[in-house]
Design a protein around this motif. Structure first.
Motif, mmCIF file in Angstrom:
data_model
loop_
_atom_site.group_PDB
_atom_site.id
_atom_site.type_symbol
_atom_site.label_atom_id
_atom_site.label_comp_id
_atom_site.label_asym_id
_atom_site.label_seq_id
_atom_site.Cartn_x
_atom_site.Cartn_y
_atom_site.Cartn_z
ATOM 1 N N HIS A 67 0.878 3.656 2.226
ATOM 2 C CA HIS A 67 2.142 3.045 2.469
ATOM 3 C C HIS A 67 2.797 3.213 3.650
ATOM 4 C CE1 HIS A 67 3.193 7.379 1.703
ATOM 5 N NE2 HIS A 67 4.332 7.155 2.550
ATOM 6 N N ILE A 68 3.858 2.321 3.885
ATOM 7 C CA ILE A 68 4.566 2.334 5.097
ATOM 8 C C ILE A 68 6.161 2.926 4.722
ATOM 9 C CG2 ILE A 68 5.636 1.234 7.242
ATOM 10 C CD1 ILE A 68 3.381 -0.697 6.721
ATOM 11 N N ASP A 88 10.723 -4.553 -7.536
ATOM 12 C CA ASP A 88 9.852 -4.114 -8.425
ATOM 13 C C ASP A 88 9.236 -2.607 -8.368
ATOM 14 O OD1 ASP A 88 9.343 -6.533 -9.861
ATOM 15 O OD2 ASP A 88 7.507 -7.110 -8.754
ATOM 16 N N SER A 89 9.149 -1.960 -9.400
ATOM 17 C CA SER A 89 8.430 -0.680 -9.558
ATOM 18 C C SER A 89 8.921 0.438 -8.635
ATOM 19 C CB SER A 89 7.025 -0.778 -9.013
ATOM 20 O OG SER A 89 6.134 -1.736 -10.068
ATOM 21 N N ILE A 90 10.344 0.471 -8.814
ATOM 22 C CA ILE A 90 11.099 1.473 -7.978
ATOM 23 C C ILE A 90 10.992 3.050 -8.881
ATOM 24 C CG2 ILE A 90 13.510 2.259 -7.254
ATOM 25 C CD1 ILE A 90 14.352 -0.746 -7.505
ATOM 26 N N VAL A 91 10.559 3.924 -8.012
ATOM 27 C CA VAL A 91 10.576 5.373 -8.583
ATOM 28 C C VAL A 91 11.189 6.169 -7.455
ATOM 29 C CG1 VAL A 91 9.057 7.309 -9.000
ATOM 30 C CG2 VAL A 91 8.207 4.830 -9.520
ATOM 31 N N PRO A 109 6.052 -8.023 -3.762
ATOM 32 C CA PRO A 109 5.418 -9.021 -4.465
ATOM 33 C C PRO A 109 3.867 -8.941 -4.824
ATOM 34 C CG PRO A 109 7.106 -9.956 -3.289
ATOM 35 C CD PRO A 109 6.575 -8.333 -2.670
ATOM 36 N N ASP A 110 3.049 -8.600 -3.924
ATOM 37 C CA ASP A 110 1.547 -8.371 -4.292
ATOM 38 C C ASP A 110 1.169 -6.757 -4.644
ATOM 39 O OD1 ASP A 110 1.047 -10.675 -3.444
ATOM 40 O OD2 ASP A 110 1.126 -10.284 -1.168
ATOM 41 N N GLY A 111 2.321 -6.014 -4.818
ATOM 42 C CA GLY A 111 1.753 -4.597 -5.386
ATOM 43 C C GLY A 111 1.502 -3.603 -4.367
ATOM 44 N N ARG A 112 1.887 -3.818 -3.192
ATOM 45 C CA ARG A 112 1.495 -2.647 -2.124
ATOM 46 C C ARG A 112 2.991 -1.988 -2.032
ATOM 47 N NH1 ARG A 112 -0.162 -7.325 0.638
ATOM 48 N NH2 ARG A 112 1.651 -8.051 0.902
ATOM 49 N N ARG A 113 2.585 -0.642 -1.951
ATOM 50 C CA ARG A 113 3.683 0.462 -2.004
ATOM 51 C C ARG A 113 4.474 0.517 -0.482
ATOM 52 N NH1 ARG A 113 4.181 6.607 -2.333
ATOM 53 N NH2 ARG A 113 1.927 6.753 -1.834
#
Length: 123
Positions: A67-68, A88-91, A109-113
């Protein structure tokens, strides 16, 4: 508001070997932690540029950029803002004792963190 790149996490086949490679390129060890087993944080010798956080891959992970992370002044406010924008996918935000940081993760949008961090020492 999102800030400068705080760090780039790299998952390496061998974290020690990768840390030694970066040292040959002029990086200096900032600290070692037990994050992900053993983690190295290295910064450019002149202090200009992002930190590389290196750890050895484990389980289903593969070598590469994990990740960056970007620095933010108000992690709670930033997290609320991206929640309102339906990112998306906020933690998070949550505190990581081993690094002394509070972080929020999210996906593009491509699923990279991606990650935003607040250094607890700065608070």
């Amino acid at each position: 508001m999102i800030g400068e790149i705080d760090h780039i996490e790299i998952e390496a086949s061998d974290a020690t070997e990768m840390a030694e490679f970066l040292k040959k390129l002029g990086y200096e060890e900032l600290r070692r932690t037990e994050h992900h087993g053993q983690s190295f944080e290295l910064e450019p010798a002149d202090g200009e540029g992002p930190i590389f956080e290196i750890h050895t891959v484990d389980g289903e992970e593969v070598p590469g950029i994990n990740h960056i992370a970007f620095a933010v002044d108000d992690i709670e406010g930033f997290t609320e803002d991206i929640e309102e924008k339906e990112i998306d996918s906020i933690v998070g935000p949550y505190h990581v004792d081993k690094t002394g940081r509070t972080i929020t993760n999210f996906r593009d949008p491509d699923g990279r963190r991606f990650q935003v961090v607040s250094d607890d020492e700065d608070e």
